[in-house]
Design an enzyme around this catalytic site. Structure first.
Site, PDB file in Angstrom:
ATOM      1  N   LYS A 114     -11.257  -0.957  16.538  1.00  0.00           N
ATOM      2  CA  LYS A 114     -11.462  -1.531  17.877  1.00  0.00           C
ATOM      3  C   LYS A 114     -12.256  -0.568  18.759  1.00  0.00           C
ATOM      4  O   LYS A 114     -13.260  -0.952  19.368  1.00  0.00           O
ATOM      5  CB  LYS A 114     -10.096  -1.802  18.539  1.00  0.00           C
ATOM      6  CG  LYS A 114     -10.185  -2.110  20.026  1.00  0.00           C
ATOM      7  CD  LYS A 114      -8.833  -2.295  20.668  1.00  0.00           C
ATOM      8  CE  LYS A 114      -8.094  -1.062  21.026  1.00  0.00           C
ATOM      9  NZ  LYS A 114      -8.238  -0.541  22.396  1.00  0.00           N
ATOM     10  N   CYS A 137      -4.436   2.190  34.853  1.00  0.00           N
ATOM     11  CA  CYS A 137      -3.802   1.252  33.929  1.00  0.00           C
ATOM     12  C   CYS A 137      -2.406   1.752  33.620  1.00  0.00           C
ATOM     13  O   CYS A 137      -1.994   2.794  34.128  1.00  0.00           O
ATOM     14  CB  CYS A 137      -4.654   1.019  32.688  1.00  0.00           C
ATOM     15  SG  CYS A 137      -4.365   2.103  31.320  1.00  0.00           S
ATOM     16  N   ARG A 149      -6.443   7.312  34.746  1.00  0.00           N
ATOM     17  CA  ARG A 149      -7.660   7.132  33.971  1.00  0.00           C
ATOM     18  C   ARG A 149      -8.933   7.016  34.809  1.00  0.00           C
ATOM     19  O   ARG A 149      -9.640   6.001  34.768  1.00  0.00           O
ATOM     20  CB  ARG A 149      -7.509   5.933  33.014  1.00  0.00           C
ATOM     21  CG  ARG A 149      -6.303   6.068  32.124  1.00  0.00           C
ATOM     22  CD  ARG A 149      -6.199   4.973  31.099  1.00  0.00           C
ATOM     23  NE  ARG A 149      -7.215   5.090  30.056  1.00  0.00           N
ATOM     24  CZ  ARG A 149      -7.377   4.207  29.081  1.00  0.00           C
ATOM     25  NH1 ARG A 149      -6.605   3.135  29.036  1.00  0.00           N
ATOM     26  NH2 ARG A 149      -8.297   4.374  28.161  1.00  0.00           N
ATOM     27  N   ASP A 155      -2.845   7.727  20.555  1.00  0.00           N
ATOM     28  CA  ASP A 155      -2.689   6.307  20.228  1.00  0.00           C
ATOM     29  C   ASP A 155      -1.697   6.063  19.085  1.00  0.00           C
ATOM     30  O   ASP A 155      -1.441   4.914  18.738  1.00  0.00           O
ATOM     31  CB  ASP A 155      -4.054   5.687  19.870  1.00  0.00           C
ATOM     32  CG  ASP A 155      -4.956   5.553  21.088  1.00  0.00           C
ATOM     33  OD1 ASP A 155      -4.467   5.696  22.212  1.00  0.00           O
ATOM     34  OD2 ASP A 155      -6.169   5.306  20.897  1.00  0.00           O
TER      35      ASP A 155
HETATM   36  C1  EPZ Z   1     -10.221   6.251  24.547  1.00  0.00           C
HETATM   37  O1  EPZ Z   1      -9.985   6.038  25.927  1.00  0.00           O
HETATM   38  C2  EPZ Z   1      -9.538   5.114  23.826  1.00  0.00           C
HETATM   39  N1  EPZ Z   1     -10.108   3.851  24.291  1.00  0.00           N
HETATM   40  C3  EPZ Z   1      -8.039   5.160  24.083  1.00  0.00           C
HETATM   41  O2  EPZ Z   1      -7.431   4.148  23.308  1.00  0.00           O
HETATM   42  C4  EPZ Z   1      -7.501   6.516  23.639  1.00  0.00           C
HETATM   43  O3  EPZ Z   1      -6.128   6.600  23.956  1.00  0.00           O
HETATM   44  C5  EPZ Z   1      -8.262   7.642  24.339  1.00  0.00           C
HETATM   45  O4  EPZ Z   1      -9.683   7.497  24.098  1.00  0.00           O
HETATM   46  C6  EPZ Z   1      -7.842   9.031  23.875  1.00  0.00           C
HETATM   47  O5  EPZ Z   1      -8.023   9.146  22.504  1.00  0.00           O
HETATM   48  C7  EPZ Z   1     -11.287   3.438  23.829  1.00  0.00           C
HETATM   49  O6  EPZ Z   1     -11.937   4.074  23.019  1.00  0.00           O
HETATM   50  C8  EPZ Z   1     -11.765   2.108  24.295  1.00  0.00           C
HETATM   51  P1  EPZ Z   1     -10.511   9.645  27.412  1.00  0.00           P
HETATM   52  P2  EPZ Z   1     -10.805   6.853  27.014  1.00  0.00           P
HETATM   53  O7  EPZ Z   1     -11.680   9.525  28.331  1.00  0.00           O
HETATM   54  O8  EPZ Z   1     -12.163   7.085  26.520  1.00  0.00           O
HETATM   55  C9  EPZ Z   1      -8.962  11.638  31.488  1.00  0.00           C
HETATM   56  C10 EPZ Z   1      -5.947   2.369  22.867  1.00  0.00           C
HETATM   57  O9  EPZ Z   1      -4.709   2.201  22.878  1.00  0.00           O
HETATM   58  N2  EPZ Z   1     -10.289  11.313  32.033  1.00  0.00           N
HETATM   59  O10 EPZ Z   1     -10.671  10.471  26.178  1.00  0.00           O
HETATM   60  O11 EPZ Z   1     -10.627   6.152  28.307  1.00  0.00           O
HETATM   61  C11 EPZ Z   1      -8.130  10.394  31.166  1.00  0.00           C
HETATM   62  O12 EPZ Z   1      -7.475   9.898  32.298  1.00  0.00           O
HETATM   63  C12 EPZ Z   1      -6.651   3.125  23.968  1.00  0.00           C
HETATM   64  O13 EPZ Z   1      -6.695   1.892  21.997  1.00  0.00           O
HETATM   65  C13 EPZ Z   1     -10.644  11.752  33.299  1.00  0.00           C
HETATM   66  O14 EPZ Z   1      -9.841  12.384  34.001  1.00  0.00           O
HETATM   67  O15 EPZ Z   1      -9.980   8.209  27.022  1.00  0.00           O
HETATM   68  C14 EPZ Z   1      -7.225  10.945  30.090  1.00  0.00           C
HETATM   69  O16 EPZ Z   1      -6.142  11.603  30.696  1.00  0.00           O
HETATM   70  C15 EPZ Z   1      -5.741   3.543  25.070  1.00  0.00           C
HETATM   71  N3  EPZ Z   1     -11.886  11.459  33.771  1.00  0.00           N
HETATM   72  C16 EPZ Z   1      -8.084  11.954  29.344  1.00  0.00           C
HETATM   73  O17 EPZ Z   1      -9.151  12.268  30.234  1.00  0.00           O
HETATM   74  C17 EPZ Z   1     -12.791  10.762  33.024  1.00  0.00           C
HETATM   75  O18 EPZ Z   1     -13.908  10.527  33.522  1.00  0.00           O
HETATM   76  C18 EPZ Z   1      -8.700  11.457  28.040  1.00  0.00           C
HETATM   77  O19 EPZ Z   1      -9.278  10.180  28.243  1.00  0.00           O
HETATM   78  C19 EPZ Z   1     -12.447  10.335  31.744  1.00  0.00           C
HETATM   79  C20 EPZ Z   1     -11.172  10.628  31.259  1.00  0.00           C
END
Ligand code: EPZ
Length: 423
Positions: free
Chosen positions: A22, A118, A123, A308
């Site tokens: 996904k 969310c 996020r 995840d």
């Molecule tokens: C991806 O989300 C996945 N989603 C998530 O899967 C997964 O949990 C996550 O990566 C971590 O592996 C998709 O790929 C669509 P991040 P993403 O940016 O990209 C913070 C599932 O269940 N952050 O790596 O949104 C954020 O809040 C989902 O399939 C900022 O602060 O995750 C988090 O604490 C849920 N500022 C951390 O970084 C930003 O600009 C990591 O988030 C971006 C992120």
């Protein structure tokens, strides 16, 4: 609204096919915006999130045709006619922000609704925006939208992420393919989904090196062309179904599964006493004896233990021998499954980002619900090991990320069915 009823039923045996990822597909689809030639994805998963991304791309004027029962997505962004990603779609799915980089890079302008928080955390998307700003974009946040412009095109830049973000790396990587000059992304995410995206972009003519390491270098090109690309297997679906025989007993082969996608997770699973073997068909997982041993888990960016899979691992730890400590380091509110598991008799103490689970001999079925995808599936896994019926409502979360969960688990002998919930 549907619900899923699971009745604990002893060991599982057989095979489960693993679908395309996904989270890879959700970043490969916006890559179509980078070219006016067709991009075709094979091995696509059939999920509601994929349909949401199709709707978003269609709203921009792209064509997305699902072929072969949804397994193949034929896309073309030849006729893009709208550069605004509307709140009505973005609010349904945060991954919508991934259209920002590609739209800006090819069209010089984009307006994308900001996704809100969310269930699992605030996020923010500040890193996505900072990386694009470093490439010369001007951004204006108003009315809940980011208005982005780069009239003369984006410019290659050096950008170091202050911490690892999968989505921000994806947005920056896509944008940099069409920027003038060289971009170096430091402290980039190393997830298999990033490697898959880079490989697809390379097929489209992008010049990328270092994918899968924390430093990715992209030399911008004038245009990208069409390509066909198979979506990498879903490592989270794989890990989830690896836990089914671990929890219920038995031996299941996850067809198409690869150890390199889940190495840290598989190592933890082996430490509980579960056998994991890579075969020519996929990964075979067996739990030969009774209860597994408790292990401690700390989530981390790839190649660490994935956030995840934390909820699903917690379900296994609920019936393990001993006490395990699970630390969630990626999201600040990702233990919503804990109180639901406790309704099934689990002993869990949550303090901030740490959950301490003391294994019990058996769980008891109960009506439960969850507020996100991975939490929901952890309750189904727990139900496989529980006495009596576990009724999981709010199944729409599951349908976002698990293709036909009840069919896949029934095929290995689980008693699981989907019911219409008229309540
Ligand atoms: C991806 O989300 C996945 N989603 C998530 O899967 C997964 O949990 C996550 O990566 C971590 O592996 C998709 O790929 C669509 P991040 P993403 O940016 O990209 C913070 C599932 O269940 N952050 O790596 O949104 C954020 O809040 C989902 O399939 C900022 O602060 O995750 C988090 O604490 C849920 N500022 C951390 O970084 C930003 O600009 C990591 O988030 C971006 C992120």
């Amino acid at each position: 609204m549907d619900r899923i009823v699971v009745t604990g039923n002893g060991p599982l045996n057989g095979q489960i096919p693993i679908a395309g990822a996904k989270n890879a597909c959700l970043t490969l689809m916006p890559a179509t915006l980078l070219s006016d030639e067709p991009l075709t994805l094979t091995n696509a998963p059939r999920l509601s999130d994929i349909r949401t991304m199709s709707d978003l791309l269609a709203s921009l004027g792209a064509e997305v045709t699902a072929l072969n029962d949804g397994r193949v997505l034929a896309m073309s962004s030849h006729g893009l006619n709208n550069l605004t990603a509307d709140y009505d779609i973005v609010r349904k799915m945060r991954a919508s922000i991934l259209v920002l980089g590609p739209l800006l890079a090819r069209m010089g302008r984009a307006v994308v609704s900001l996704p809100g928080g969310c269930a699992i955390g605030a996020r923010p998307v500040d890193l996505h925006l900072k990386a694009l700003e470093a490439m010369g974009a001007t951004l204006d946040l108003r009315d809940g939208y980011v208005h982005a412009e780069a009239p003369g095109g984006l410019k290659g830049a050096m950008f170091e992420f202050p911490f690892v973000s999968v989505g921000a790396t994806e947005n920056a990587l896509m944008a940099a393919t069409l920027a003038r000059g060289t971009t170096v992304l430091k402290n980039a995410a190393r997830e298999p989904e990033i490697v898959d995206l880079a490989q697809c972009l390379q097929k489209m003519g992008a010049k990328i090196t270092g994918e899968g390491t924390s430093e990715i270098t992209i030399e911008g090109v004038d245009r990208l062309h069409g390509a066909t690309h198979p979506v990498v297997p879903d490592r989270i679906e794989l890990g989830t179904y690896m836990l089914a025989p671990a929890i219920a007993g038995g031996s299941v082969t996850l067809m198409g599964g690869r150890l390199d996608l889940v190495a840290a997770f598989a190592e933890k699973l082996r430490a509980t006493g579960v056998e994991v073997t890579e075969t020519s068909e996929g990964l075979q997982v067996s739990r030969p004896n009774g209860r597994v041993d408790a292990v401690d888990v700390t989530t981390a960016p790839f190649p660490g233990f994935p956030t995840d899979l934390q909820a699903q691992m917690m379900a296994l730890m609920c019936t393990a021998r001993g006490t395990s400590v699970l630390e969630e380091k990626i999201f600040e509110n990702r233990f919503m499954h804990a109180p639901e598991l406790m309704r099934m008799g689990a002993r869990i103490d949550v303090q901030g980002g740490t959950a301490t689970v003391t294994g019990v001999e058996t769980l008891k079925g109960a009506p439960v619900m969850a507020t996100d995808l991975r939490a929901s599936v952890s309750l189904i896994l727990a139900g496989l090991a529980a006495e009596g019926d576990t009724v999981v409502s709010r199944v729409y979360h599951l349908d976002r990320g698990y293709e036909r969960v009840e069919e896949k688990l029934s095929a290995v002998g689980a008693l699981i069915r989907r019911e219409k919930d008229d309540g």
